[in-house]
Design a protein around this motif. Sequence first.
Motif, PDB file in Angstrom:
ATOM      1  N   LEU A 147      56.329  14.477  98.036  1.00 22.70           N
ATOM      2  CA  LEU A 147      57.523  13.874  97.438  1.00 22.70           C
ATOM      3  C   LEU A 147      57.295  13.547  95.969  1.00 22.70           C
ATOM      4  O   LEU A 147      58.191  13.719  95.132  1.00 22.70           O
ATOM      5  N   ALA A 148      56.098  13.081  95.648  1.00 18.89           N
ATOM      6  CA  ALA A 148      55.789  12.755  94.253  1.00 18.89           C
ATOM      7  C   ALA A 148      55.863  14.006  93.381  1.00 18.89           C
ATOM      8  O   ALA A 148      56.406  13.977  92.260  1.00 18.89           O
ATOM      9  N   GLU A 149      55.338  15.127  93.891  1.00 20.29           N
ATOM     10  CA  GLU A 149      55.388  16.377  93.127  1.00 20.29           C
ATOM     11  C   GLU A 149      56.827  16.860  92.955  1.00 20.29           C
ATOM     12  O   GLU A 149      57.226  17.311  91.876  1.00 20.29           O
ATOM     13  N   ILE A 150      57.606  16.766  94.036  1.00 17.74           N
ATOM     14  CA  ILE A 150      59.002  17.209  93.946  1.00 17.74           C
ATOM     15  C   ILE A 150      59.776  16.310  92.995  1.00 17.74           C
ATOM     16  O   ILE A 150      60.569  16.791  92.170  1.00 17.74           O
ATOM     17  N   GLY A 151      59.551  15.008  93.090  1.00 20.90           N
ATOM     18  CA  GLY A 151      60.249  14.077  92.204  1.00 20.90           C
ATOM     19  C   GLY A 151      59.936  14.320  90.745  1.00 20.90           C
ATOM     20  O   GLY A 151      60.823  14.190  89.881  1.00 20.90           O
ATOM     21  N   ALA A 152      58.692  14.674  90.457  1.00 24.04           N
ATOM     22  CA  ALA A 152      58.318  14.953  89.068  1.00 24.04           C
ATOM     23  C   ALA A 152      58.960  16.243  88.567  1.00 24.04           C
ATOM     24  O   ALA A 152      59.378  16.338  87.406  1.00 24.04           O
ATOM     25  N   ALA A 153      59.052  17.239  89.437  1.00 18.34           N
ATOM     26  CA  ALA A 153      59.610  18.533  89.037  1.00 18.34           C
ATOM     27  C   ALA A 153      61.133  18.540  89.047  1.00 18.34           C
ATOM     28  O   ALA A 153      61.757  19.291  88.284  1.00 18.34           O
ATOM     29  N   PHE A 154      61.714  17.686  89.913  1.00 20.61           N
ATOM     30  CA  PHE A 154      63.170  17.664  90.062  1.00 20.61           C
ATOM     31  C   PHE A 154      63.653  16.215  89.995  1.00 20.61           C
ATOM     32  O   PHE A 154      63.878  15.583  91.035  1.00 20.61           O
ATOM     33  N   PRO A 155      63.784  15.673  88.814  1.00 17.17           N
ATOM     34  CA  PRO A 155      64.209  14.276  88.675  1.00 17.17           C
ATOM     35  C   PRO A 155      65.520  14.004  89.423  1.00 17.17           C
ATOM     36  O   PRO A 155      66.468  14.782  89.333  1.00 17.17           O
ATOM     37  N   GLY A 156      65.530  12.915  90.191  1.00 14.76           N
ATOM     38  CA  GLY A 156      66.716  12.541  90.958  1.00 14.76           C
ATOM     39  C   GLY A 156      66.731  13.087  92.361  1.00 14.76           C
ATOM     40  O   GLY A 156      67.575  12.672  93.171  1.00 14.76           O
ATOM     41  N   PHE A 194      68.484  25.780  94.515  1.00 11.97           N
ATOM     42  CA  PHE A 194      68.965  27.003  95.133  1.00 11.97           C
ATOM     43  C   PHE A 194      70.007  27.749  94.297  1.00 11.97           C
ATOM     44  O   PHE A 194      70.513  28.790  94.727  1.00 11.97           O
ATOM     45  N   THR A 195      70.281  27.257  93.118  1.00 14.39           N
ATOM     46  CA  THR A 195      71.193  27.972  92.228  1.00 14.39           C
ATOM     47  C   THR A 195      70.454  28.585  91.049  1.00 14.39           C
ATOM     48  O   THR A 195      71.069  29.237  90.208  1.00 14.39           O
ATOM     49  N   ASP A 196      69.141  28.391  90.985  1.00 12.08           N
ATOM     50  CA  ASP A 196      68.347  28.874  89.853  1.00 12.08           C
ATOM     51  C   ASP A 196      67.040  29.442  90.400  1.00 12.08           C
ATOM     52  O   ASP A 196      66.178  28.685  90.859  1.00 12.08           O
ATOM     53  N   PRO A 197      66.870  30.757  90.359  1.00  7.01           N
ATOM     54  CA  PRO A 197      65.658  31.364  90.912  1.00  7.01           C
ATOM     55  C   PRO A 197      64.363  30.800  90.329  1.00  7.01           C
ATOM     56  O   PRO A 197      63.372  30.658  91.052  1.00  7.01           O
ATOM     57  N   ALA A 198      64.374  30.463  89.050  1.00  2.41           N
ATOM     58  CA  ALA A 198      63.162  29.916  88.432  1.00  2.41           C
ATOM     59  C   ALA A 198      62.830  28.544  89.002  1.00  2.41           C
ATOM     60  O   ALA A 198      61.662  28.223  89.271  1.00  2.41           O
ATOM     61  N   ARG A 199      63.847  27.728  89.205  1.00  2.07           N
ATOM     62  CA  ARG A 199      63.625  26.395  89.771  1.00  2.07           C
ATOM     63  C   ARG A 199      63.225  26.499  91.247  1.00  2.07           C
ATOM     64  O   ARG A 199      62.395  25.731  91.731  1.00  2.07           O
ATOM     65  N   LEU A 200      63.811  27.462  91.943  1.00  6.12           N
ATOM     66  CA  LEU A 200      63.442  27.660  93.342  1.00  6.12           C
ATOM     67  C   LEU A 200      61.968  28.060  93.451  1.00  6.12           C
ATOM     68  O   LEU A 200      61.263  27.622  94.364  1.00  6.12           O
ATOM     69  N   VAL A 245      59.619  27.110  91.532  1.00  9.26           N
ATOM     70  CA  VAL A 245      58.834  25.884  91.341  1.00  9.26           C
ATOM     71  C   VAL A 245      58.751  25.109  92.659  1.00  9.26           C
ATOM     72  O   VAL A 245      57.671  24.657  93.070  1.00  9.26           O
ATOM     73  N   LEU A 246      59.896  24.959  93.321  1.00 11.27           N
ATOM     74  CA  LEU A 246      59.922  24.243  94.594  1.00 11.27           C
ATOM     75  C   LEU A 246      59.049  24.951  95.637  1.00 11.27           C
ATOM     76  O   LEU A 246      58.273  24.313  96.354  1.00 11.27           O
ATOM     77  N   ASN A 247      59.175  26.273  95.700  1.00  9.34           N
ATOM     78  CA  ASN A 247      58.399  27.035  96.680  1.00  9.34           C
ATOM     79  C   ASN A 247      56.893  26.898  96.439  1.00  9.34           C
ATOM     80  O   ASN A 247      56.108  26.855  97.388  1.00  9.34           O
ATOM     81  N   ALA A 248      56.517  26.838  95.172  1.00 10.93           N
ATOM     82  CA  ALA A 248      55.093  26.694  94.853  1.00 10.93           C
ATOM     83  C   ALA A 248      54.545  25.357  95.355  1.00 10.93           C
ATOM     84  O   ALA A 248      53.365  25.247  95.706  1.00 10.93           O
ATOM     85  N   ILE A 249      55.398  24.352  95.411  1.00 13.21           N
ATOM     86  CA  ILE A 249      54.985  23.035  95.905  1.00 13.21           C
ATOM     87  C   ILE A 249      54.916  23.021  97.433  1.00 13.21           C
ATOM     88  O   ILE A 249      53.950  22.531  98.020  1.00 13.21           O
ATOM     89  N   THR A 250      55.941  23.575  98.063  1.00  9.29           N
ATOM     90  CA  THR A 250      56.076  23.410  99.516  1.00  9.29           C
ATOM     91  C   THR A 250      55.475  24.531 100.359  1.00  9.29           C
ATOM     92  O   THR A 250      54.915  24.267 101.428  1.00  9.29           O
ATOM     93  N   HIS A 251      55.587  25.769  99.918  1.00 10.34           N
ATOM     94  CA  HIS A 251      55.218  26.891 100.784  1.00 10.34           C
ATOM     95  C   HIS A 251      53.761  26.893 101.241  1.00 10.34           C
ATOM     96  O   HIS A 251      53.505  27.147 102.439  1.00 10.34           O
ATOM     97  N   PRO A 252      52.796  26.632 100.361  1.00  9.62           N
ATOM     98  CA  PRO A 252      51.408  26.619 100.853  1.00  9.62           C
ATOM     99  C   PRO A 252      51.193  25.578 101.951  1.00  9.62           C
ATOM    100  O   PRO A 252      50.463  25.822 102.917  1.00  9.62           O
ATOM    101  N   ARG A 253      51.841  24.449 101.830  1.00 12.66           N
ATOM    102  CA  ARG A 253      51.687  23.391 102.833  1.00 12.66           C
ATOM    103  C   ARG A 253      52.400  23.750 104.132  1.00 12.66           C
ATOM    104  O   ARG A 253      51.926  23.423 105.219  1.00 12.66           O
TER     105      ARG A 253
END
Length: 214
Positions: free
Chosen positions: A53-62, A79-85, A87-95
Amino acid sequence: MSSPPSSSPQRLGLTGSIGAGKSTVAALLRARGLTVLDADEAAREVTRDPAVLAEIGAAFPGAVQGGVLDRAALAEVAFTDPARLAVLNAITHPRVRQRMLTLEQAAAARGEAWVVQDVPLLFEGGLEAQMDAVLVVDAPLDVRVARVVARSGLTEEDVLARDSRQMPAAEKRRRATFVLDNSGDREGLERQVDAALAGLGIHSPQQEKSPSTR
């Protein structure tokens, strides 16, 4: 025939476009005694981890409010911006992959020959090569859109936009080991599930206990 308890189970991928009825098929597979590993549920577990959550909060304020993930706010941005997606995938997918592997290892320890990996974006995520077989659930686009609108409150335009960001259903069907057509009734779907399992040589615990049951 079951694999030795020490071996890894074979993987049956389960996927389908939005509104196709993948969750229904997952429930049918569970009812037949198969272990179904749900990638979405694994992702929900992962995103309850304070470090994630801390990583997501830092990458996606709010996107994180009071220590809780605001999924709608995150989806609106990611989900409306491939570049931002990405970033999210890099945080969550390995876990998520690690969580799925842990659950798979538990199934191996129980001596299970197959596990089902329920992954909505299986093809889009490049996971096809890791599966021993893939079930694709499908239905006509108008049927799928109507289902999602009825259950979610999304507009038809919203559903079509989400569908357009996924691999075309026709391509998923082409890549499938078996296609399950979920445009009819539940009994017809059950027959297709049983035929696919038989085609793969998968025998559920219930079938092994009651071989005369059909």
